[in-house]
Scaffold this motif. Structure first.
Motif, PDB file in Angstrom:
ATOM      1  N   THR A 197       0.861  -1.161   0.076  1.00 27.67           N
ATOM      2  CA  THR A 197       0.053   0.004  -0.004  1.00 27.67           C
ATOM      3  C   THR A 197       0.815   1.251   0.076  1.00 27.67           C
ATOM      4  OG1 THR A 197      -0.189  -0.047   2.471  1.00 27.67           O
ATOM      5  CG2 THR A 197      -1.830  -1.131   1.311  1.00 27.67           C
ATOM      6  N   ALA A 198       0.351   2.409  -0.240  1.00 26.96           N
ATOM      7  CA  ALA A 198       1.070   3.709  -0.361  1.00 26.96           C
ATOM      8  C   ALA A 198       1.695   3.708   0.884  1.00 26.96           C
ATOM      9  CB  ALA A 198       0.027   4.610  -0.573  1.00 26.96           C
ATOM     10  N   SER A 199       0.762   3.525   2.146  1.00 23.88           N
ATOM     11  CA  SER A 199       1.456   3.778   3.465  1.00 23.88           C
ATOM     12  C   SER A 199       2.843   2.967   3.840  1.00 23.88           C
ATOM     13  CB  SER A 199       0.500   3.335   4.491  1.00 23.88           C
ATOM     14  OG  SER A 199      -0.208   2.302   4.478  1.00 23.88           O
ATOM     15  N   HIS A 200       2.678   1.616   3.287  1.00 24.72           N
ATOM     16  CA  HIS A 200       3.770   0.804   3.278  1.00 24.72           C
ATOM     17  C   HIS A 200       5.070   1.582   2.278  1.00 24.72           C
ATOM     18  CE1 HIS A 200       6.113  -3.152   1.863  1.00 24.72           C
ATOM     19  NE2 HIS A 200       6.771  -2.679   2.973  1.00 24.72           N
ATOM     20  N   LEU A 201       4.759   1.775   1.271  1.00 25.76           N
ATOM     21  CA  LEU A 201       5.795   2.238   0.285  1.00 25.76           C
ATOM     22  C   LEU A 201       6.393   3.471   0.940  1.00 25.76           C
ATOM     23  CD1 LEU A 201       7.112   1.541  -2.568  1.00 25.76           C
ATOM     24  CD2 LEU A 201       5.618   3.378  -3.405  1.00 25.76           C
ATOM     25  N   SER A 202       5.653   4.481   1.438  1.00 26.32           N
ATOM     26  CA  SER A 202       6.008   5.585   1.940  1.00 26.32           C
ATOM     27  C   SER A 202       7.002   5.494   3.181  1.00 26.32           C
ATOM     28  CB  SER A 202       4.800   6.423   2.582  1.00 26.32           C
ATOM     29  OG  SER A 202       3.833   6.906   1.571  1.00 26.32           O
ATOM     30  N   GLY A 203       6.807   4.531   3.892  1.00 25.16           N
ATOM     31  CA  GLY A 203       7.740   4.247   4.978  1.00 25.16           C
ATOM     32  C   GLY A 203       9.110   3.604   4.495  1.00 25.16           C
TER      33      GLY A 203
END
Length: 329
Positions: free
Chosen positions: A168-174
């Motif tokens: 997800t975008a939140s995973h990729l962002s992290g």
């Protein structure tokens, strides 16, 4: 007359067949929808894909008199729900709210994806692009991105960041943050934004990169502390917050997006009818106001433009994933 018909040119015959196919497609669209439309949301209820999937479903019901029913099928970073639609009959009655994860990032993150994000789907329309927000639990002693990076370096492996799931975008962002800041933080994946936010609120995790609409109310209530936005420019919804790029990591930028996809082979006229209704819905004044207030935007696209957008996103994130060395299996 018989001789003339028997010597009909190949071009004339082709045009005749094309006309029949066009007429058949038009009739299919005119009779569509004749039953409820199921919108698969590959994430739990309450997240941004779910919220706007329900908006679209309600507008389908109002416009066509057939229910737009949301069916949440979370798991595996959205792969479970996306695969379900990829293998569904291509008749326009099963759609999916695909995301940057399911249709752009997962193909690079997972060694064996159970569907092809391009080959197995007919792009219908972009729904929205949402800016992300880096938020921390109030107990985290950091008031800026630089302070958070310094804290993470001083406590390697002790800070944890939640995500809405693998890919997800939140995973990729992290992961992108970890790579660029050269810090060691523990990834804690959840089945959607809602459970990730819930655990962050109780202090089970340290921080989260979430879509702005899902966490901004918690920031305003003082339950979470916002440090920066993940997009390349400041957000009108929170103009006081810097971008992560300007605060500490030049070049950092992640923006989440949600769109509607149908199974590959869905009649073009049906796809165009769906696209038209989605564009009308998202351009309505009340929806536009809601998007701006929540740090999101809508860009009208034809199905072809949306398809090109998806292909560009796949190429963009494949490069990022490779350079950052991100893998989930």
């Amino acid at each position: 007359m018989r001789e003339s018909a028997s010597h009909c040119s190949p071009i004339t015959g082709y045009l005749f067949v094309a006309a029949l196919l066009l007429a058949a497609g038009t009739c299919a669209a005119q009779g569509y929808p004749g039953k409820p439309i199921r919108i698969i949301v590959p994430f739990p209820a309450g997240g941004i894909a779910d919220l706007f999937g329900r908006v679209i479903g309600q507008k389908f019901s109002e416009a066509w008199g057939q229910p737009g029913v949301v069916d949440n099928r979370p798991g595996a970073g959205g792969n479970i729900g996306a695969e379900l639609v990829a293998k569904a009959p291509p008749d326009g009655y099963t759609l999916v709210t695909g995301s940057i994860g399911t249709h752009a990032v997962n193909v690079s993150l997972f060694s064996k994806l159970p569907y092809d994000p391009v080959r197995d789907f007919a792009p219908v329309s972009l729904i929205m692009e949402a800016e992300g927000l880096l938020v921390v639990h109030p107990s985290v002693p950091a008031k800026s991105v630089k302070e958070l990076i310094a804290l993470a370096r001083a406590r390697p492996g002790q800070l944890s960041y939640a995500s809405a799931g693998h890919g997800t975008a939140s995973h990729l962002s992290g992961e992108l943050f970890k790579s660029m800041a050269k810090v060691d933080m523990v990834h804690v994946p959840y089945k959607g934004n809602v459970p990730a936010i819930t655990d962050l609120l109780t202090g089970q995790t340290s921080l989260l990169f979430a879509t702005m609409p899902t966490v901004l109310p918690q920031v305003h209530a003082g339950r979470l502390k916002a440090l920066a936005v993940t997009s390349s420019s400041r957000s009108p919804a929170a103009p006081e917050l810097p971008t992560i790029a300007e605060a500490a990591l030049p070049g950092y930028s992640v923006t989440n997006w949600i769109g509607i996809f149908a199974p590959a082979g869905t009649p073009r006229d049906v796809v165009l009818k769906l696209n038209g209704e989605i564009v009308r819905t998202m351009q309505a004044p009340d929806i536009q106001k809601r998007l701006v207030n929540e740090g999101a935007k809508f860009t009208p696209m034809t199905p072809e433009q949306f398809g090109a957008f998806v292909k560009a996103e796949i190429a963009k994130w494949a490069k990022v994933v490779k350079e950052a060395g991100i893998r989930v299996d």
